[in-house]
Design a protein around this motif. Structure first.
Motif, short mmCIF file in Angstrom:
data_model
loop_
_atom_site.label_atom_id
_atom_site.label_comp_id
_atom_site.label_asym_id
_atom_site.label_seq_id
_atom_site.Cartn_x
_atom_site.Cartn_y
_atom_site.Cartn_z
N UNK A 59 0.86 -1.19 0.00
CA UNK A 59 0.00 0.00 0.00
C UNK A 59 0.89 1.24 0.00
N UNK A 60 0.33 2.37 -0.33
CA UNK A 60 1.09 3.62 -0.29
C UNK A 60 1.66 3.81 1.11
N UNK A 61 2.90 4.28 1.18
CA UNK A 61 3.55 4.47 2.49
C UNK A 61 4.65 5.51 2.37
N UNK A 62 4.95 6.14 3.49
CA UNK A 62 6.00 7.16 3.57
C UNK A 62 7.18 6.54 4.32
N UNK A 63 8.20 6.07 3.58
CA UNK A 63 9.29 5.31 4.20
C UNK A 63 10.65 5.66 3.62
N UNK A 64 11.67 5.26 4.38
CA UNK A 64 13.06 5.20 3.92
C UNK A 64 13.38 3.72 3.84
N UNK A 65 14.12 3.29 2.82
CA UNK A 65 14.48 1.88 2.68
C UNK A 65 15.99 1.74 2.57
N UNK A 66 16.56 0.77 3.32
CA UNK A 66 18.01 0.55 3.32
C UNK A 66 18.30 -0.92 3.08
N UNK A 67 19.25 -1.19 2.19
CA UNK A 67 19.71 -2.55 1.97
C UNK A 67 20.49 -2.99 3.20
N UNK A 68 19.94 -3.97 3.93
CA UNK A 68 20.55 -4.41 5.18
C UNK A 68 21.43 -5.65 4.99
N UNK A 69 21.80 -5.94 3.74
CA UNK A 69 22.63 -7.11 3.46
C UNK A 69 23.98 -6.71 2.91
N UNK A 70 24.83 -7.69 2.67
CA UNK A 70 26.15 -7.45 2.11
C UNK A 70 26.19 -7.77 0.61
N UNK A 71 25.00 -7.95 0.02
CA UNK A 71 24.88 -8.24 -1.40
C UNK A 71 23.91 -7.25 -2.04
N UNK A 72 24.05 -7.00 -3.33
CA UNK A 72 23.07 -6.14 -4.01
C UNK A 72 21.68 -6.76 -3.99
N UNK A 73 20.67 -5.90 -3.94
CA UNK A 73 19.28 -6.32 -4.02
C UNK A 73 18.70 -5.73 -5.30
N UNK A 74 18.09 -6.60 -6.10
CA UNK A 74 17.43 -6.14 -7.33
C UNK A 74 15.95 -6.40 -7.22
N UNK A 75 15.17 -5.41 -7.63
CA UNK A 75 13.72 -5.56 -7.58
C UNK A 75 13.08 -4.80 -8.73
N UNK A 76 11.87 -5.21 -9.03
CA UNK A 76 11.08 -4.54 -10.06
C UNK A 76 9.82 -4.02 -9.37
N UNK A 77 9.53 -2.74 -9.59
CA UNK A 77 8.30 -2.15 -9.05
C UNK A 77 7.34 -1.87 -10.19
N UNK A 78 6.08 -2.20 -9.97
CA UNK A 78 5.02 -1.91 -10.93
C UNK A 78 4.04 -0.99 -10.21
N UNK A 79 3.90 0.21 -10.75
CA UNK A 79 3.06 1.22 -10.12
C UNK A 79 1.86 1.51 -11.02
N UNK A 80 0.66 1.06 -10.60
CA UNK A 80 -0.55 1.31 -11.41
C UNK A 80 -0.80 2.82 -11.54
N UNK A 81 -1.15 3.23 -12.77
CA UNK A 81 -1.43 4.64 -13.01
C UNK A 81 -2.92 4.88 -13.28
N UNK A 82 -3.64 3.80 -13.59
CA UNK A 82 -5.08 3.96 -13.84
C UNK A 82 -5.80 2.66 -13.48
N UNK A 83 -7.09 2.79 -13.31
CA UNK A 83 -7.92 1.63 -13.00
C UNK A 83 -8.08 0.77 -14.24
N UNK A 84 -8.33 -0.52 -14.05
CA UNK A 84 -8.54 -1.39 -15.22
C UNK A 84 -9.70 -0.88 -16.07
N UNK A 85 -9.54 -0.99 -17.35
CA UNK A 85 -10.58 -0.61 -18.29
C UNK A 85 -10.55 -1.54 -19.50
N UNK A 86 -11.50 -1.43 -20.33
CA UNK A 86 -11.56 -2.30 -21.51
C UNK A 86 -10.90 -1.66 -22.70
#
Length: 86
Positions: A59-86
């Motif tokens: 859900x939407x949140x106001x945060x700081x994020x820190x990599x707490x490991x000794x290895x790189x972290x890779x991620x993909x974020x998908x951010x919806x911009x509109x509601x589903x439509x036909x």
């Protein structure tokens, strides 16, 4: 159905911190396993652990994020911009 969304690939090097800011509701797919220390605006924090291949809804949140490991972290974020439509 069509959904308009933004896709972002991110890499957090060990110790990298993303500044505290408002993040929109999003889907996160973790490419690598790891741990992120998440700090909220009120100063409270938690460690979020995840596995490679795991996908979660945040859900939407106001945060700081820190990599707490000794290895790189890779991620993909998908951010919806509109509601589903036909």
């Amino acid at each position: 159905y069509r959904i308009s969304a933004g896709f972002f690939m991110e890499t957090f090097k060990p110790g990298d911190v993303s500044a505290i800011r408002q993040r929109p509701a999003r889907v996160i797919h973790y490419v690598t396993a790891g741990e992120m220390t998440v700090t909220y605006q009120d100063g409270k924090s938690e460690v979020r652990k995840f596995k490679a291949g795991e996908t979660v809804w945040r859900a939407a949140e106001n945060i700081e994020a820190k990599n707490a490991t000794k290895k790189p972290i890779r991620l993909i974020q998908v951010i919806p911009k509109s509601a589903p439509g036909k």
